[in-house]
Design an enzyme around this catalytic site. Sequence first.
Site, PDB file in Angstrom:
ATOM      1  N   LYS A 160      38.588  49.206  38.549  1.00  0.00           N
ATOM      2  CA  LYS A 160      38.696  48.655  40.000  1.00  0.00           C
ATOM      3  C   LYS A 160      38.449  47.126  39.778  1.00  0.00           C
ATOM      4  CE  LYS A 160      36.630  50.575  43.439  1.00  0.00           C
ATOM      5  NZ  LYS A 160      35.744  51.251  44.692  1.00  0.00           N
ATOM      6  N   GLU A 205      37.578  50.117  51.959  1.00  0.00           N
ATOM      7  CA  GLU A 205      38.037  50.457  50.884  1.00  0.00           C
ATOM      8  C   GLU A 205      39.111  51.675  50.967  1.00  0.00           C
ATOM      9  OE1 GLU A 205      35.384  50.101  47.103  1.00  0.00           O
ATOM     10  OE2 GLU A 205      34.478  50.943  48.558  1.00  0.00           O
TER      11      GLU A 205
END
Length: 121
Positions: free
Chosen positions: A99, A22
Amino acid sequence: MTDRIELKGIRALGTIGVLPEEQERAQPFEVDITVESDLSTSGQTDSLHDTVNYAEVTEIIVSIITNEKHLLLERVVERIAEETLELDLVDAVNITIKKLRPPVPHHLEYSAVSIRREYKP
């Protein structure tokens, strides 16, 4: 009186998350924001100078997501609140950041954090 400007579905790519992948690869995020402000003057004058310019709000959000690296959505949404509350005429903000591809092994449409913050002089 609580007047609101609502901006929905602002999307940007950012490197936000605790997992190594990420932090290495940008992923999509979506933000909804409601800005609370007294809109009565701009309703009378029809002037952009008497209201909150939502192009500026959108630019703040996209800039934070694309240019800053953070581990938690909580920090990103707090940064958006901090910067937006600096704009003239903004009394409070309600913000949700999503997200869109959370790294979990099960189907999850999105993960999100929502906050409300008020201007404190």
